[in-house]
Write a protein that holds these residues in place. Sequence first.
Motif, PDB file in Angstrom:
ATOM      1  N   LEU A   2       2.850  -9.190  -7.008  1.00 21.59           N
ATOM      2  CA  LEU A   2       3.126  -7.756  -7.005  1.00 21.59           C
ATOM      3  C   LEU A   2       3.418  -7.287  -5.596  1.00 21.59           C
ATOM      4  N   GLN A   3       4.459  -6.490  -5.452  1.00 22.46           N
ATOM      5  CA  GLN A   3       4.797  -5.939  -4.144  1.00 22.46           C
ATOM      6  C   GLN A   3       5.320  -4.524  -4.287  1.00 22.46           C
ATOM      7  N   GLY A  24       8.756  -0.790  -6.746  1.00 24.25           N
ATOM      8  CA  GLY A  24       7.950  -1.893  -7.242  1.00 24.25           C
ATOM      9  C   GLY A  24       8.769  -3.156  -7.403  1.00 24.25           C
ATOM     10  N   SER A  25       8.179  -4.287  -7.018  1.00 27.46           N
ATOM     11  CA  SER A  25       8.814  -5.595  -7.178  1.00 27.46           C
ATOM     12  C   SER A  25       7.916  -6.463  -8.041  1.00 27.46           C
ATOM     13  N   GLU A  26       8.486  -7.061  -9.067  1.00 31.89           N
ATOM     14  CA  GLU A  26       7.770  -7.952  -9.980  1.00 31.89           C
ATOM     15  C   GLU A  26       6.835  -7.210 -10.931  1.00 31.89           C
ATOM     16  N   TRP A 118      -0.838  -2.250  -2.251  1.00 31.60           N
ATOM     17  CA  TRP A 118      -0.374  -1.345  -1.198  1.00 31.60           C
ATOM     18  C   TRP A 118       1.024  -1.744  -0.746  1.00 31.60           C
ATOM     19  N   GLY A 119       1.779  -0.738  -0.311  1.00 28.89           N
ATOM     20  CA  GLY A 119       3.002  -1.020   0.412  1.00 28.89           C
ATOM     21  C   GLY A 119       2.690  -1.387   1.848  1.00 28.89           C
ATOM     22  N   GLN A 120       3.719  -1.754   2.592  1.00 28.15           N
ATOM     23  CA  GLN A 120       3.527  -2.250   3.957  1.00 28.15           C
ATOM     24  C   GLN A 120       3.389  -1.130   4.975  1.00 28.15           C
ATOM     25  N   GLY A 121       3.748   0.083   4.596  1.00 28.35           N
ATOM     26  CA  GLY A 121       3.666   1.225   5.498  1.00 28.35           C
ATOM     27  C   GLY A 121       4.996   1.499   6.176  1.00 28.35           C
ATOM     28  N   THR A 122       5.252   2.771   6.412  1.00 27.07           N
ATOM     29  CA  THR A 122       6.452   3.190   7.140  1.00 27.07           C
ATOM     30  C   THR A 122       6.068   4.327   8.075  1.00 27.07           C
TER      31      THR A 122
END
Length: 128
Positions: A2-3, A24-26, A118-122
């Motif tokens: 999940l990403q 969302g990925s996957e 969580w996302g990676q942040g921006t």
Amino acid sequence: QLQLVESGGGLVQPGGSLRLSCTGSEFTLDYSAVGWFRQAPGKEREGVSCISSTDDSTYYTASVKGRFTISRDSANNTVYLQMNSLKPEDTAVYYCAAKDPIKPILCAVAPYRYVKVWGQGTLVTVSS
């Protein structure tokens, strides 16, 4: 695996606008409450806004109400955060999170609970 992939941060002048994206990925975001959170240097991570998985109801923290809008685009598996009338105090790293299908207010006030990913942040910087 999940990403969540985030995009849309950057440098903007006070009063300007940005739109953040969380894709969302996957996995599909339709079965998750999705929230945006931010963390400024030296501060705790705080909930900015969340959107429900069931009826797209929303929650906004008081400091962004009327300026930020969260929305869901199921066709593109993406949740957006439209940020208008940005202020220097909005400067922070913004993270999105996919959570269990909980109410938006619970999603926002407990940043680290019920998180799937969580996302990676921006980074958003509001400065003249």
